[in-house]
Design a protein around this motif. Structure first.
Motif, PDB file in Angstrom:
ATOM      1  N   GLY A 162       0.808  -1.209   0.000  1.00 43.16           N
ATOM      2  CA  GLY A 162       0.000   0.000   0.000  1.00 43.16           C
ATOM      3  C   GLY A 162       0.843   1.262   0.000  1.00 43.16           C
ATOM      4  N   PHE A 163       2.121   1.124  -0.279  1.00 43.97           N
ATOM      5  CA  PHE A 163       2.978   2.294  -0.393  1.00 43.97           C
ATOM      6  C   PHE A 163       2.723   2.978  -1.723  1.00 43.97           C
ATOM      7  N   ASN A 164       3.361   4.112  -1.928  1.00 37.62           N
ATOM      8  CA  ASN A 164       3.276   4.836  -3.192  1.00 37.62           C
ATOM      9  C   ASN A 164       4.677   4.893  -3.787  1.00 37.62           C
ATOM     10  N   SER A 165       5.165   3.768  -4.294  1.00 35.48           N
ATOM     11  CA  SER A 165       6.477   3.654  -4.911  1.00 35.48           C
ATOM     12  C   SER A 165       7.628   3.831  -3.913  1.00 35.48           C
ATOM     13  N   PRO A 166       7.777   2.912  -2.952  1.00 30.75           N
ATOM     14  CA  PRO A 166       8.898   3.006  -2.017  1.00 30.75           C
ATOM     15  C   PRO A 166      10.214   2.925  -2.778  1.00 30.75           C
ATOM     16  N   ASN A 167      11.182   3.776  -2.422  1.00 32.57           N
ATOM     17  CA  ASN A 167      12.412   3.790  -3.204  1.00 32.57           C
ATOM     18  C   ASN A 167      13.681   3.537  -2.412  1.00 32.57           C
ATOM     19  N   ALA A 168      13.607   3.382  -1.109  1.00 27.63           N
ATOM     20  CA  ALA A 168      14.799   3.076  -0.318  1.00 27.63           C
ATOM     21  C   ALA A 168      14.394   2.293   0.920  1.00 27.63           C
ATOM     22  N   VAL A 169      15.323   1.452   1.387  1.00 24.85           N
ATOM     23  CA  VAL A 169      15.085   0.636   2.568  1.00 24.85           C
ATOM     24  C   VAL A 169      16.395   0.501   3.339  1.00 24.85           C
ATOM     25  N   TYR A 178      13.503   0.416   7.893  1.00 28.67           N
ATOM     26  CA  TYR A 178      13.111   1.781   7.547  1.00 28.67           C
ATOM     27  C   TYR A 178      12.896   1.868   6.046  1.00 28.67           C
ATOM     28  N   VAL A 179      11.843   2.587   5.651  1.00 28.47           N
ATOM     29  CA  VAL A 179      11.476   2.703   4.245  1.00 28.47           C
ATOM     30  C   VAL A 179      11.214   4.163   3.911  1.00 28.47           C
ATOM     31  N   ILE A 180      11.763   4.609   2.786  1.00 27.76           N
ATOM     32  CA  ILE A 180      11.422   5.944   2.281  1.00 27.76           C
ATOM     33  C   ILE A 180      10.404   5.751   1.164  1.00 27.76           C
ATOM     34  N   ASP A 181       9.272   6.439   1.313  1.00 27.00           N
ATOM     35  CA  ASP A 181       8.169   6.328   0.363  1.00 27.00           C
ATOM     36  C   ASP A 181       7.556   7.710   0.172  1.00 27.00           C
ATOM     37  N   SER A 182       7.662   8.248  -1.020  1.00 29.64           N
ATOM     38  CA  SER A 182       7.059   9.546  -1.349  1.00 29.64           C
ATOM     39  C   SER A 182       7.419  10.635  -0.331  1.00 29.64           C
ATOM     40  N   GLY A 183       8.702  10.706   0.020  1.00 29.63           N
ATOM     41  CA  GLY A 183       9.158  11.740   0.928  1.00 29.63           C
ATOM     42  C   GLY A 183       8.890  11.482   2.386  1.00 29.63           C
ATOM     43  N   LYS A 184       8.331  10.332   2.729  1.00 32.48           N
ATOM     44  CA  LYS A 184       8.061   9.974   4.119  1.00 32.48           C
ATOM     45  C   LYS A 184       8.957   8.827   4.526  1.00 32.48           C
ATOM     46  N   LEU A 185       9.384   8.826   5.775  1.00 31.22           N
ATOM     47  CA  LEU A 185      10.187   7.743   6.323  1.00 31.22           C
ATOM     48  C   LEU A 185       9.304   6.917   7.256  1.00 31.22           C
ATOM     49  N   TRP A 186       9.241   5.595   6.982  1.00 31.25           N
ATOM     50  CA  TRP A 186       8.423   4.675   7.771  1.00 31.25           C
ATOM     51  C   TRP A 186       9.318   3.671   8.462  1.00 31.25           C
ATOM     52  N   ARG A 187       8.865   3.126   9.604  1.00 31.43           N
ATOM     53  CA  ARG A 187       9.624   2.122  10.338  1.00 31.43           C
ATOM     54  C   ARG A 187       8.731   0.920  10.618  1.00 31.43           C
ATOM     55  N   PHE A 188       9.291  -0.278  10.371  1.00 29.04           N
ATOM     56  CA  PHE A 188       8.636  -1.536  10.750  1.00 29.04           C
ATOM     57  C   PHE A 188       9.385  -2.069  11.943  1.00 29.04           C
ATOM     58  N   THR A 189       8.689  -2.432  12.992  1.00 33.58           N
ATOM     59  CA  THR A 189       9.344  -3.008  14.170  1.00 33.58           C
ATOM     60  C   THR A 189       9.094  -4.513  14.194  1.00 33.58           C
ATOM     61  N   PRO A 190      10.125  -5.271  14.601  1.00 34.46           N
ATOM     62  CA  PRO A 190       9.976  -6.746  14.597  1.00 34.46           C
ATOM     63  C   PRO A 190       8.978  -7.222  15.637  1.00 34.46           C
TER      64      PRO A 190
END
Length: 190
Positions: A162-169, A178-190
Motif C-alpha cells: 500500500g505504499f506509493n512507490s517506495p524507493n529506499a530501505v 526503515y522505508v522511504i516512500d514519497s518523501g516519508k520515512l516509515w519504520r517496521f518493528t519486529p
C-alpha cells in the motif's frame, strides 16, 4: 507495525563522518547511482556505464564497482546489469544489488564472485538492505511493497504494502526496517 519516523540523525551523521575520511577517484566511476559502505573500509557503487541509442536508451549496461578505501583502487564486481538502483553489503562482504531493469535482486558472492538471483516477482526494485542474519530487504517500487528475502529459506515475505512507490530501505542492528516512500520515512518493528 508501520510507524512514520521524523528524524534520521545518528545513522546519517555516522555515514557522513565515515565518508569524509575516504578519498575516492571519481573519474572511472561513470554515473554512480548508489553508495554503500562495508565496515567503513569498502565503498561499493552501482554505476550506469552505457545506454544504447538504437532503442532510445532503453537498453543500458551497468556495473557494480568497489573502491578500496586504503588504496583508492577501483574494481568491477559485476557488469551487464540493467538499471541497478541500490547496493548493500553484508558482514561477509557479499554485495546485494537491486537490479531494477531486470526486476530482480542479485547477490555477488564475496568468496567466488559468482552472481546469484535472489527470488522473482519483483517490479522495479529500487532499494535493498541486509541485516546481520543475512535477510535481504527490498523496496519493491512497482509493486508498492516492502519485501524480505529470508536467508535460511529464500522465501519472500511481504512486510508491508500500500505504499506509493517506495524507493529506499534500511535495517538497523535491532532489526527495525526503515522505508522511504514519497518523501516519508516509515519504520517496521519486529
Amino acid at each position: 507495525m508501520k510507524d512514520k519516523v521524523e528524524s534520521r540523525g545518528a545513522a546519517r551523521h555516522a555515514l557522513l563522518k565515515c565518508l569524509a575520511r575516504r578519498s575516492v577517484n571519481r573519474s572511472s566511476l561513470g554515473s554512480p547511482r548508489s553508495v554503500c559502505l562495508g565496515a567503513c573500509a569498502l565503498l561499493v557503487l552501482s554505476a550506469l556505464t552505457a545506454c544504447s541509442s538504437a532503442d532510445g536508451g532503453a537498453t543500458c549496461s551497468a556495473a557494480v564497482k568497489e573502491t578500496i578505501a586504503a588504496t583508492g583502487a577501483i574494481n568491477s564486481l559485476a557488469s551487464g546489469l540493467n538499471h541497478p538502483h541500490d547496493v548493500a553489503v553484508d558482514a561477509a562482504g557479499n554485495v546485494y544489488v537491486a537490479d531494477s531493469g531486470n526486476n530482480t535482486v542479485k547477490e555477488i558472492v564475496a568468496a567466488t564472485g559468482a552472481i546469484r538471483m535472489l527470488g522473482s516477482g519483483f517490479n522495479f526494485p529500487s532499494g535493498v538492505a541486509v541485516d546481520a542474519a543475512g535477510n535481504v530487504y527490498v523496496a519493491d517500487s512497482g509493486n508498492n511493497a516492502v519485501k524480505e528475502i529470508v536467508a535460511a529459506t529464500g522465501a519472500i515475505n511481504t512486510l508491508g504494502s500500500g505504499f506509493n512507490s517506495p524507493n529506499a530501505v534500511a535495517v538497523d542492528a535491532s532489526g527495525r526496517v526503515y522505508v522511504i516512500d514519497s518523501g516519508k520515512l516509515w519504520r517496521f518493528t519486529p
